[in-house]
Design an enzyme around this catalytic site. Structure first.
Site, short mmCIF file in Angstrom:
data_model
loop_
_atom_site.label_atom_id
_atom_site.label_comp_id
_atom_site.label_asym_id
_atom_site.label_seq_id
_atom_site.Cartn_x
_atom_site.Cartn_y
_atom_site.Cartn_z
N SER A 1 48.59 10.99 46.58
CA SER A 1 49.81 11.70 46.95
C SER A 1 49.60 13.21 46.96
O SER A 1 48.92 13.74 47.83
CB SER A 1 50.94 11.28 46.02
OG SER A 1 52.19 11.63 46.54
N LYS B 1 47.73 7.29 49.62
CA LYS B 1 49.20 7.29 49.62
C LYS B 1 49.68 8.48 50.44
O LYS B 1 49.53 9.63 50.03
CB LYS B 1 49.75 7.35 48.21
CG LYS B 1 51.27 7.41 48.14
CD LYS B 1 51.74 7.57 46.70
CE LYS B 1 53.26 7.71 46.63
NZ LYS B 1 53.73 8.98 47.23
N ASP C 1 40.88 20.94 55.40
CA ASP C 1 41.28 21.36 56.75
C ASP C 1 41.12 22.86 56.94
O ASP C 1 40.77 23.32 58.03
CB ASP C 1 42.73 20.95 57.02
CG ASP C 1 42.90 19.45 57.16
OD1 ASP C 1 41.88 18.77 57.43
OD2 ASP C 1 44.03 18.96 57.00
#
Length: 725
Positions: free
Chosen positions: A472, A497, A483
């Site tokens: 999460s 998740k 990224d």
């Protein structure tokens, strides 16, 4: 996560600290419930079937009702060791009543099934205790199948007798191998089984209601959950990293609540009277309040009596640990306070990593973050000292900068997530403004959540350590670092998740101040990385991978049949601080060369492979000679490893002399068990050290090769993302 070895209720019954159930034939304990089950059930049904609230609303049709029934049945007897096939057949007519029961807020069918479960549990445990009168034959070539999740239901009592015979035999053998004599084994196991039955019998109507309603919420998605007022209070306490009470961790043992640990800085610690191991036998309110005898009470009932608003008094009647269970009762009055659970927050340490090719050693700072915690209420009140994962990490980063640390490893292993806001704000400590995560709401609208604060807390070398237990919010942060090209991501592929939950207070729909309905943790959105990819199912894949410690088929989002599928949306424009791809091959080679000579890393791999091999068998030998040989092999292995550590001057394992004592958690000496738990935190951690070594390698490669540094870190001269100096 799939259930292994024991069913849920059995697992609850054997859990020691702050558990759901209690031991012993308890005296009459106040059982009046303020929980309005009928209204709570109707509210939950309305929210889960309404697209304005639920991300994936679902009609409670026949298929859904059947899933709820099956999930509730699995909650009661997930390992299929209590019910008979005839019992399952007798439940068939109840399936048709599931949907109406939830809509109307009725629990009669759930209670009917639970009543039979209690009856079967009493029969099975009576049989287990009867088996203790004899002594098993450990020369036979038998195996105990401890994972019966997919097994057929027992056809008759004889089948169940055989299942329990082997279960008892395994319990006996563990204690026998630990050196316990037969009479001690009989006494220990008889008490264990009696405690289990008493624990089941003490489950209240509210507990059964919550189990049944959570079978419904779990049919919607695996992260939607109903919480009773009491469980909601515990959840909020865990997220806020604080409690209002005396500042002590409690555990039930032998009908009595025992102090397991005194929390530093709390009222109990400041007073100094109570000590670990002391038994609490009575609780009163205020200095002059009458003391209620709490022997035999459920631990959560005792905790509810001890907790209270700051600056109020609680009177505790206790027996000092040194005086034994029959010692003199003493009394202490403590002023309650809000206690910060700092031991459960972010922690730091520094590792010294030898430089490659004659370089000076590097100092790598490590921050271990167990959760993305936040005191929601404290933040709403704008309290100056509210608990926040981001605040704590920022403080540690400031300390690292003052110490001239060369790089930072943020350890998110087994960090199951927490506050979405904290994940965004923590990312902002390492990037200078920009998008962090995309959130797609139930209506399809996509909102980009960004860090809007200028400046960074740490612009130097960074690595993020993850494993299958990182979920999460951990995946949001690790994905953003990847990224942006802000840091190396090292370890295992994460949990997978990719959904967002919100807490809805069901009492918001009533005018009274009383807490009656509980709270619903509801999936309201799906998050996506700024690259557009979802972490759902696939997780975050590390740049440098360590061997998987657990199989993806056994643990992770992919094990949930009703989890949302993976998908992707459009990428959101963002800056690129770096691109570590040109480094990865060489870093991987250095990593493999190093771990091939790293004893601790090699031992960890051996242990993982052994564990996974054993787990795949889903059974264990009941032959004493075989088990003794395996035990001796493992003990010899531990001793040999410890001796090699001594010879090579390596960090010693404080638990190297530990072996299976055959006991459950609440059968051990509580103070010694707590000390053992603390010692486990100081065990050698080859994965953390190797992560620091990989980061050190990257630092050296970029410092020594300007062309490579220009390719990897095009913004190096700009400040943020500054790895080379």
């Amino acid at each position: 996560m799939k259930t292994k070895a024991i069913p849920l209720l059995l697992a609850l019954a054997l859990t020691a600290p702050v558990a759901l159930i209690a031991q012993a034939d308890a005296p009459a304990v106040p059982t009046a419930s303020s929980l309005d089950r009928t209204t709570a059930s109707r509210l939950v049904y309305g929210l889960l079937s309404d697209s304005r609230y639920a991300y994936r609303p679902r009609a409670l049709d026949v298929e859904a009702a059947n899933q709820v029934f099956d999930k509730y049945l699995k909650t009661l007897d997930g390992n299929r060791q209590f019910f008979l096939q005839a019992d399952i057949d007798s439940f068939a007519p109840l399936r048709a009543d599931v949907a109406n029961a939830i809509r109307a807020g009725r629990t009669d069918m759930a209670e009917q099934m639970f009543t039979l479960y209690k009856q079967r549990a009493a029969e099975r445990i009576a049989h287990a205790r009867e088996l203790l009168k004899g002594e098993p034959d450990f020369t036979l070539a038998e195996r105990y199948d401890y994972d019966r999740e997919e097994a057929a239901w027992a056809a008759d009592r004889a089948d169940l007798d055989e299942i329990w015979r082997k279960s008892v035999k395994n319990d006996w053998l563990r204690l026998r191998l630990a050196g316990k004599p037969a009479e001690d084994i009989r006494s220990t196991l008889d008490k264990r089984y009696a405690t289990l039955l008493k624990s089941i019998n003490e489950l209240k109507g509210d507990d059964v209601f919550a189990l049944f309603l959570n079978a419904y919420t779990d049919s919607i998605d695996p992260h939607t959950e109903y919480m009773t007022p009491r469980s909601a209070e515990n959840f909020n306490q865990a997220m806020s990293l604080s409690l209002e009470g005396i500042g002590a961790q409690l555990q039930r043992q032998d009908d009595v609540v025992v102090i397991r640990e005194i929390i530093p800085g709390g009222p109990a610690a400041l007073d100094g009277t109570l000590q670990p191991g002391d038994r609490i036998v009575g609780v009163g309110q205020g200095r002059g309040g009458a003391v209620e005898d709490v022997i035999g009470w459920r631990i959560d009932d005792v905790v509810a009596k001890i907790r209270g608003k700051p600056d109020t008094q609680v009177k505790l009647e206790y027996i000092p640990a040194a005086d034994g269970i029959n010692g003199k009762h003493r009394t202490v009055v403590l002023d309650r306070a809000k206690v910060r659970l700092s031991e459960q927050g972010a922690k730091s340490e520094t590792l010294l990593i030898p430089g490659a090719d004659g370089e000076a050693e590097r100092r790598i700072g490590v921050i271990k973050l167990p959760a993305f915690y936040q005191d929601f209420e404290g933040r709403r009140r704008n309290a100056a000292d509210y608990a926040s994962a981001t605040r704590d990490v920022a403080r540690l980063l400031t300390q690292f900068k003052s110490e001239g640390i060369d790089g930072v490893v943020l350890d998110l292993r087994n960090n199951g997530g927490g506050s979405l806001d904290e994940a965004i704000e923590l990312t902002g400590l390492f990037i200078d403004q920009g998008p962090v995560v995309q959130v797609r709401e139930s209506g399809g609208r996509v909102v980009v959540n960004s860090d809007r604060k200028s400046g960074v807390a740490w612009d130097g070398p960074l690595a993020v350590l993850i494993n299958r237990g990182s979920a999460s919010a951990s995946e949001i942060f690790a994905g953003a670092m990847q990224d942006y090209g802000r840091g190396l991501v090292i370890g295992e592929t994460t949990f997978g998740k990719g959904t967002v939950q919100n807490i809805i207070d069901l009492d918001r729909w009533q005018r009274e101040e009383a807490v009656q309905y509980g709270q619903l943790k509801l999936t309201i959105a799906q998050f996506f990385r700024i690259s557009g990819s979802s972490t759902q199912h696939k997780g975050v894949v590390p740049d440098i991978a360590f061997p998987a410690s657990v199989d993806a088929s056994e643990f992770g989002e992919s094990t949930y049949k009703n989890a949302l599928p993976w998908t992707r949306i459009a990428e959101v424009p963002h800056e690129q601080y770096g691109d570590f791809q040109p480094l990865l091959a060489q870093l991987g080679q250095r990593h493999q060369q190093r771990v091939s000579q790293d004893l601790e890393f090699g031992w960890w791999k051996e242990d993982v492979e052994h564990y996974r091999s054993e787990a795949e068998r889903k059974s264990i030998s009941l032959n004493e000679a075989e088990r003794q040989a395996e035990r001796e092999r493992l003990e010899a292995q531990r001793k040999q490893r410890q001796e090699m550590r001594r010879e090579l001057g390596l960090q010693l394992d404080p638990l190297a002399e530990e072996s299976d004592d055959g006991l459950t958690g609440n059968e051990r000496d509580i103070v010694a068990d707590a000390a053992r738990e603390k010692a486990a935190e100081k065990r050698p951690d080859p994965l953390l050290r190797e992560s620091a070594a990989i980061l050190s390698d990257a630092i050296g490669m970029l410092q020594n090769d300007r062309q490579l540094s220009a390719r990897v870190l095009p913004r190096a001269a700009g400040g943020s993302g500054r790895w080379s100096h």
